[in-house]
Enzyme design. Structure first.
Site, PDB file in Angstrom:
ATOM      1  N   HIS A 101    -100.088  -9.679 -39.599  1.00 59.64           N
ATOM      2  CA  HIS A 101    -100.249  -9.461 -38.163  1.00 59.64           C
ATOM      3  C   HIS A 101    -100.616 -10.820 -37.559  1.00 59.64           C
ATOM      4  O   HIS A 101    -101.297 -11.625 -38.211  1.00 59.64           O
ATOM      5  CB  HIS A 101    -101.421  -8.527 -37.850  1.00 59.64           C
ATOM      6  CG  HIS A 101    -101.363  -7.177 -38.497  1.00 59.64           C
ATOM      7  ND1 HIS A 101    -101.764  -6.956 -39.784  1.00 59.64           N
ATOM      8  CD2 HIS A 101    -100.995  -5.968 -38.009  1.00 59.64           C
ATOM      9  CE1 HIS A 101    -101.627  -5.669 -40.068  1.00 59.64           C
ATOM     10  NE2 HIS A 101    -101.158  -5.046 -39.012  1.00 59.64           N
ATOM     11  N   ASP A 104    -104.183 -11.757 -38.098  1.00 57.41           N
ATOM     12  CA  ASP A 104    -104.638 -11.975 -39.491  1.00 57.41           C
ATOM     13  C   ASP A 104    -104.685 -13.462 -39.788  1.00 57.41           C
ATOM     14  O   ASP A 104    -105.559 -13.931 -40.519  1.00 57.41           O
ATOM     15  CB  ASP A 104    -103.659 -11.400 -40.528  1.00 57.41           C
ATOM     16  CG  ASP A 104    -103.462  -9.910 -40.429  1.00 57.41           C
ATOM     17  OD1 ASP A 104    -104.347  -9.235 -39.914  1.00 57.41           O
ATOM     18  OD2 ASP A 104    -102.398  -9.438 -40.894  1.00 57.41           O
TER      19      ASP A 104
HETATM   20  C1  XUL Z   1    -102.251   0.866 -41.211  1.00 59.41           C
HETATM   21  C2  XUL Z   1    -101.068   0.165 -41.704  1.00 59.41           C
HETATM   22  C3  XUL Z   1    -100.800  -1.149 -41.091  1.00 59.41           C
HETATM   23  C4  XUL Z   1     -99.362  -1.484 -40.941  1.00 59.41           C
HETATM   24  C5  XUL Z   1     -99.135  -2.796 -40.231  1.00 59.41           C
HETATM   25  O1  XUL Z   1    -102.473   2.103 -41.776  1.00 59.41           O
HETATM   26  O2  XUL Z   1    -100.396   0.624 -42.596  1.00 59.41           O
HETATM   27  O3  XUL Z   1    -101.471  -2.101 -41.832  1.00 59.41           O
HETATM   28  O4  XUL Z   1     -98.713  -1.540 -42.158  1.00 59.41           O
HETATM   29  O5  XUL Z   1     -99.715  -2.817 -38.975  1.00 59.41           O
END
Ligand code: XUL
Ligand code: CO
Length: 437
Positions: A101, A104
């Site tokens: 993300h 992150d």
């Molecule tokens: C949350 C989840 C996230 C997504 C990316 O449950 O799976 O980490 O994969 O936003």
């Protein structure tokens, strides 16, 4: 910077008899399965948020695993050190992909402009590490759920400014996806849902979510991003009800907003079970309707009702998943991303290796078992005769649209009763799977 994992060498394949915990027993990247190297079948990816940002805090206790390279601050220097440690990890583990993300990898600033600037600074470091190692993002995403501004949702917020902020954040993350040559861009609607219908206009919110995705498609074309976009279904957590509930709900959403040709699904094992499905059900549905894209590989816990995000170790699950993935033609842009974290008590850096090695070996075994089941042929051969009544006669007439209720009534009145079914042989088929595991 000193090495982050000085005691760990590159993890090699030593075969099933090795007792070295820092080796692969089954994952052998160049070994051919159905004529394709394992590395290309499995396309493993490390989740940056769990492996490099999740320090083990839970609602009952503080972090347990602050890693030696991490000074615990939100400085750009710390972010850059983390990137270098992450790429050392990817290299030593032998994975070619990672996912992240925006927040992150780089700290959120006081303004959106400052956040963009921080992101750009860290992306420079990431880019040089990518050039050094050849490791690339399997997908990039924007975090539209952690900051308090998103407490009521992002694209489904009742506040239009929040929608605009989220759009600006996604636009930037998509530009970074182009810059870093990511294979895909992902949306997970962590707060796109509701806590109570008493304060929610559901129709308006889902229309806004549809509009948001249409804008993302336009922007993708505008900036020349050629990879697909993924939606990741999840029924609940953090909101009580999330709109992207499961594969079927995502399919209906994509169809309603005319997005089908631009999106595929990223199926997460633990999200499937939270929705009351099995992992393989979600994969099979996505493949059947032509929108299977990628996988967040993990597992839940049957005794717990939340998203425990444990590393996948269950061979039955990995076998069933690989059977469906092979049947669907395998991954193209997608892969197996370990959206999983080590246990709170596994707090040493080396535990990150043990966890990923276990997950990679579990899927490598699943792949080999699935290929053996396919080569054996008994399971695949079972379907053909079971559906044979559709290949000619009345079945073919139904499939090709030659007959309607009138003709079928005439046919059945004349015939009187159906031709009997053969047994479904449930247990015999289950036994074939276990023969190979
Ligand atoms: C949350 C989840 C996230 C997504 C990316 O449950 O799976 O980490 O994969 O936003
Ligand atoms: Co996920």
């Amino acid at each position: 910077m000193a090495e982050a994992f000085p005691d760990v060498k590159k993890i090699g394949h030593e075969g099933p008899d090795s007792k070295n915990p820092l080796s692969f027993k089954h994952y052998n990247p160049d070994e051919l399965v159905e004529g394709k190297p394992m590395a290309e079948h499995l396309r493993f990816s490390v989740a940056y948020w769990h492996t490099f940002r999740n320090a083990g805090a839970d609602p009952f206790g503080q972090a347990t695993r602050l890693m030696p390279w991490d000074d615990g601050t939100d400085s750009l220097e710390n972010a850059a050190n983390r990137v270098r440690s992450a790429f050392e990890f990817f290299e030593k583990l032998g994975v070619r992909y990672y996912c992240f993300h925006d927040r992150d990898v780089a700290p959120e600033g006081a303004t959106l402009a400052e956040s963009h600037k921080n992101f750009d600074e860290v992306v420079k470091v990431i880019k040089s590490e990518q050039e050094r190692t050849g490791v690339k993002p399997l997908w990039v995403t924007a975090c539209l759920f952690a900051h308090p501004r998103y407490m009521h949702g992002a694209a489904t917020s009742p506040n239009a400014d929040v929608f605009a902020y989220a759009a600006a954040q996604v636009a930037k993350a998509m530009e970074v996806a182009v810059e870093l040559d990511a294979a895909a861009y992902l949306f997970w609607g962590g707060r796109e849902g509701y806590k109570t219908l008493l304060n929610t206009d559901m129709g308006r919110e889902t229309d806004h979510l549809g509009r948001f995705m249409q804008m993302a498609v336009d922007y993708k074309k505008q900036i020349g991003f050629s990879g697909p976009m993924y939606l990741e279904p999840k029924p609940k957590e953090p909101t009580k009800h999330q709109y992207d509930f499961d594969s079927a709900a995502c399919y209906a959403f994509l169809q309603r907003y005319d997005l089908l040709e631009h999106f595929r699904l990223n199926i997460e094992a633990n999200h499937a079970t939270l929705a009351g499905h099995s992992f393989v059900h979600e994969l099979e549905f996505a493949a059947a309707v032509g929108i299977f894209g990628s996988v967040d590989a993990n597992r839940g816990d049957l005794l717990l009702g939340w998203d425990t995000d444990q590393f996948p170790t269950d061979l039955y699950d990995t076998t069933m998943a690989m059977l469906t993935i092979l049947k669907a033609g395998g991954f193209t842009t997608g892969g197996l991303n370990f959206d999983a974290h080590v246990a709170r008590e596994s707090f040493e850096p080396v535990d990150l290796f043990h966890a990923h090695i276990g997950g990679m070996d579990a899927f490598a075994r699943g792949l080999k078992i699935a290929a053996a089941i396919r080569a054996d042929g008994r399971l695949g051969d079972f379907l053909k005769p079971r559906y044979a009544s559709w290949d000619s006669g009345i079945g073919a007439d139904i499939e090709t649209g030659k007959v309607g209720f009138g003709e079928l009534s005439e046919y059945m009145l004349k015939k009187g009763e159906i031709s009997p079914n053969a047994s479904g042989r449930v247990e015999m088929l289950e036994n074939i799977i276990n023969e190979h595991i």
